[in-house]
Scaffold this motif. Structure first.
Motif, mmCIF file in Angstrom:
data_model
loop_
_atom_site.group_PDB
_atom_site.id
_atom_site.type_symbol
_atom_site.label_atom_id
_atom_site.label_comp_id
_atom_site.label_asym_id
_atom_site.label_seq_id
_atom_site.Cartn_x
_atom_site.Cartn_y
_atom_site.Cartn_z
ATOM 1 N N UNK A 176 -17.603 -61.313 42.073
ATOM 2 C CA UNK A 176 -16.216 -61.366 41.628
ATOM 3 C C UNK A 176 -15.341 -62.078 42.652
ATOM 4 N N UNK A 177 -15.956 -62.604 43.712
ATOM 5 C CA UNK A 177 -15.207 -63.261 44.780
ATOM 6 C C UNK A 177 -14.860 -64.694 44.405
ATOM 7 N N UNK A 178 -13.843 -65.223 45.071
ATOM 8 C CA UNK A 178 -13.500 -66.632 44.892
ATOM 9 C C UNK A 178 -14.706 -67.498 45.252
ATOM 10 N N UNK A 179 -15.378 -67.128 46.341
ATOM 11 C CA UNK A 179 -16.587 -67.824 46.758
ATOM 12 C C UNK A 179 -17.762 -66.904 46.440
ATOM 13 N N UNK A 180 -18.457 -67.204 45.367
ATOM 14 C CA UNK A 180 -19.504 -66.326 44.866
ATOM 15 C C UNK A 180 -20.602 -66.152 45.912
ATOM 16 N N UNK A 181 -20.933 -64.889 46.170
ATOM 17 C CA UNK A 181 -21.997 -64.584 47.101
ATOM 18 C C UNK A 181 -21.555 -64.400 48.529
ATOM 19 N N UNK A 182 -20.253 -64.604 48.822
ATOM 20 C CA UNK A 182 -19.804 -64.443 50.209
ATOM 21 C C UNK A 182 -20.004 -63.005 50.643
ATOM 22 N N UNK A 183 -20.290 -62.830 51.923
ATOM 23 C CA UNK A 183 -20.690 -61.518 52.423
ATOM 24 C C UNK A 183 -19.554 -60.703 53.008
ATOM 25 N N UNK A 184 -18.432 -61.341 53.304
ATOM 26 C CA UNK A 184 -17.334 -60.623 53.966
ATOM 27 C C UNK A 184 -16.795 -59.494 53.109
ATOM 28 N N UNK A 185 -16.825 -59.657 51.788
ATOM 29 C CA UNK A 185 -16.254 -58.638 50.910
ATOM 30 C C UNK A 185 -16.977 -57.305 51.053
ATOM 31 N N UNK A 186 -18.271 -57.327 51.342
ATOM 32 C CA UNK A 186 -19.005 -56.073 51.475
ATOM 33 C C UNK A 186 -18.482 -55.275 52.672
ATOM 34 N N UNK A 187 -18.205 -55.947 53.773
ATOM 35 C CA UNK A 187 -17.644 -55.253 54.928
ATOM 36 C C UNK A 187 -16.223 -54.783 54.639
ATOM 37 N N UNK A 188 -15.504 -55.510 53.789
ATOM 38 C CA UNK A 188 -14.141 -55.098 53.425
ATOM 39 C C UNK A 188 -14.162 -53.863 52.522
ATOM 40 N N UNK A 189 -15.140 -53.790 51.616
ATOM 41 C CA UNK A 189 -15.291 -52.590 50.789
ATOM 42 C C UNK A 189 -15.637 -51.390 51.669
ATOM 43 N N UNK A 190 -16.521 -51.604 52.627
ATOM 44 C CA UNK A 190 -16.890 -50.514 53.539
ATOM 45 C C UNK A 190 -15.685 -50.060 54.357
ATOM 46 N N UNK A 191 -14.873 -51.013 54.823
ATOM 47 C CA UNK A 191 -13.687 -50.657 55.598
ATOM 48 C C UNK A 191 -12.710 -49.832 54.760
ATOM 49 N N UNK A 192 -12.543 -50.204 53.490
ATOM 50 C CA UNK A 192 -11.668 -49.433 52.595
ATOM 51 C C UNK A 192 -12.197 -48.020 52.413
ATOM 52 N N UNK A 193 -13.512 -47.899 52.280
ATOM 53 C CA UNK A 193 -14.161 -46.594 52.128
ATOM 54 C C UNK A 193 -13.990 -45.766 53.399
ATOM 55 N N UNK A 194 -14.160 -46.388 54.554
ATOM 56 C CA UNK A 194 -14.038 -45.672 55.821
ATOM 57 C C UNK A 194 -12.626 -45.102 56.002
ATOM 58 N N UNK A 195 -11.609 -45.898 55.667
ATOM 59 C CA UNK A 195 -10.230 -45.414 55.799
ATOM 60 C C UNK A 195 -9.974 -44.266 54.824
ATOM 61 N N UNK A 196 -10.460 -44.403 53.587
ATOM 62 C CA UNK A 196 -10.261 -43.348 52.588
ATOM 63 C C UNK A 196 -10.929 -42.051 53.027
ATOM 64 N N UNK A 197 -12.119 -42.142 53.605
ATOM 65 C CA UNK A 197 -12.779 -40.934 54.102
ATOM 66 C C UNK A 197 -12.033 -40.338 55.287
ATOM 67 N N UNK A 198 -11.552 -41.199 56.190
ATOM 68 C CA UNK A 198 -10.810 -40.716 57.347
ATOM 69 C C UNK A 198 -9.531 -39.999 56.925
ATOM 70 N N UNK A 199 -8.926 -40.464 55.837
ATOM 71 C CA UNK A 199 -7.707 -39.839 55.315
ATOM 72 C C UNK A 199 -8.019 -38.691 54.362
#
Length: 500
Positions: A176-199
């Motif tokens: 679903x990324x602008x650049x199909x297959x880019x890997x940065x989004x996976x780390x961004x999803x994890x970061x969002x999850x980490x903040x949600x768990x911390x909160x």
């Protein structure tokens, strides 16, 4: 408006005027069809300020019978909104925790996670009433970002339950990324999850959803070639610079912003022959560190404009909430360059380069949306891999929905079991009082007999309830059992089984 040519493709900044259209999916939908869903199929729509309210199907039927939790995603991305709209709803990394706290205080949500990148801003919510949540969350966006609803509302998409799950899994997998297959989004999803768990705002449901999303992202990249040779936003920006200048040998580049995106861009620049490399960053130590690693020169952030006359390309990726590169600063640099062209590649959201720079003679500005033209061919080459990823996503969505729908059954099974135990214990103890001469061992035999009978009677209904939770109309059978046995499931019991 500046325009440029990339190969045979002429690029001009896109100006979108409308949002997506479609319908709110409901819990009665079957499996996702093979192949990619369009944005229209996955989103809700609205007319004016009134949302189209879904009134049929499983969701509506369940609403009147007992408390139910729903998954809801609200957001916009590079497909539905231009960068000038996306930047209005961007949440800086350091404010995500604050935004989560305010969202939970101001809107009736059980769980929440926020995913905000240069190409998307999304709320992932667990709620009791999706209609109220839609209204409340949209109003929250207006308050938190200090913008008028009419500026962004028509660009929003909404996903409910199954569609919500499929959407997040596609995001994590990179398709679903602008650049199909880019890997940065996976780390961004994890970061969002980490903040949600911390909160403590990602508990049972979102915890499970995000863990599975990360698994889908990893499976997609290891079981398919979706990421093989994939561009990143930074590498695409470099490709754009090459189409402008051809060979980058002998060119001077300034990198404004030394974060992760800037560092990735720097690596690509050096691989393509850049001979002079300046780094400007709010933290001079960070600028010095990055410049030293790549053989460049650090520049004080507050003096970057003095060096514009010495560079051919400025690639900007700061996290500033306002314009950093102004028209006046560029106009002065152009005069000192004797009007030699100066190219700006602005990959920041919010944008760093003031739009008025585009109107200067010999100043050419390309933003994150313009990069789409660079990667259009990249997407075409990956279509076969997208189909393979979709197969993984579909199976994982089915698995998650079986788990999710089972949450509605668990409190009913617990209540049914508890009711049977109460009846068993009451009847057995009454019988034992009428037989005072029984030995302790005989009494235990009677109690064991009662327990065994209850378990055998309950076995078939419980198995059936668990199986029915996986069907489209399973909620009807769950409600039938609830009414037949006069079961009352309290909110506390439901929360205990759902982590609410």
């Amino acid at each position: 408006m500046a325009a440029g040519c990339i190969g045979a493709v002429c690029v001009a900044r896109p100006r979108r005027t409308g949002g997506p259209a479609g319908k709110v999916p409901d819990r009665s939908q079957g499996a996702l069809p093979r192949g990619r869903r369009t944005q229209q199929e996955d989103t809700s729509t609205h007319r004016g300020n009134s949302f189209l309210i879904f009134t049929g199907g499983a969701s509506a039927s369940r609403r009147g019978s007992h408390p139910a939790v729903y998954l809801l995603t609200i957001g916009l991305n590079h497909k539905t909104a231009p960068v000038e709209v996306r930047e209005k709803l961007n949440i800086p990394r350091e404010r995500v925790g604050e935004a989560l706290a305010r969202l939970r205080a101001e809107v009736a949500v059980r769980e929440a996670a926020l995913l905000s990148t240069c190409n998307r801003s999304e709320m992932h919510l667990v709620i009791d009433d999706w209609e109220d949540a839609l209204r409340g969350a949209t109003a929250f966006l207006e308050r938190f970002h200090g913008c008028v609803r009419s500026e962004f509302e028509k660009y929003l998409y909404h996903h409910v339950d199954r569609s919500c799950v499929g959407h997040l899994f596609r995001v994590a997998s990179g398709i679903d990324s602008m650049i199909v297959g880019e890997s940065q989004i996976l780390s961004q999803v994890k970061a969002a999850f980490d903040v949600a768990r911390a909160e403590q705002s990602a508990r049972l449901v979102l915890d499970e959803l995000f863990r599975r999303a990360l698994r889908v992202g990893k499976r997609s990249r290891t079981e398919t070639d979706i990421s093989a040779g994939a561009l990143s936003v930074g590498s695409a920006a470099v490709e754009l610079a090459k189409t402008i200048f051809g060979d980058l040998d002998g060119r001077a580049v300034m990198l404004l912003g030394a974060g992760e995106m800037g560092e990735l861009t720097a690596r690509h620049l050096l691989d393509n022959g850049v001979t002079r490399f300046l780094v400007a960053n709010r933290s001079l130590d960070r600028a010095t560190e990055l410049a030293r690693a790549f053989g460049g020169e650090p520049v004080r952030y507050d003096t970057y404009s003095e060096h514009l006359k010495d560079v051919d390309i400025l690639i900007s990726s700061t996290s500033a909430p306002h314009f950093v590169v102004t028209r006046d600063a560029v106009a002065l640099a152009l005069r000192k360059r004797r009007d030699a062209p100066l190219f700006f590649i602005d990959i920041a959201v919010p944008r760093d380069v003031e739009p008025a720079v585009n109107r200067l003679e010999n100043a050419f500005v390309y933003d994150i949306d313009d990069i789409q033209a660079v990667v259009a061919g990249n997407r075409a080459e990956r279509d076969s891999e997208v189909s393979r990823v979709e197969t993984i996503v579909e199976r994982e969505v089915n698995d998650f929905m079986r788990w999710f729908q089972g949450l509605a059954v668990r409190p009913v099974i617990a209540s049914l079991t508890s009711r049977a135990q109460q009846i068993r214990d009451t009847e057995v103890e009454q019988a034992l009082r009428r037989m005072p001469d029984l030995s302790q061992k005989q009494q235990e035999i009677i109690r064991a007999l009662g327990k065994g009978i209850a378990q055998k009677i309950l076995h078939a209904p419980i198995v059936h309830l668990r199986q029915s939770s996986e069907s489209q109309d399973g909620y009807v059978e769950v409600e039938t059992v609830r009414r037949l046995f006069n079961l009352e499931v309290t909110r506390e019991e439901e929360n205990a089984h759902r982590g609410g």
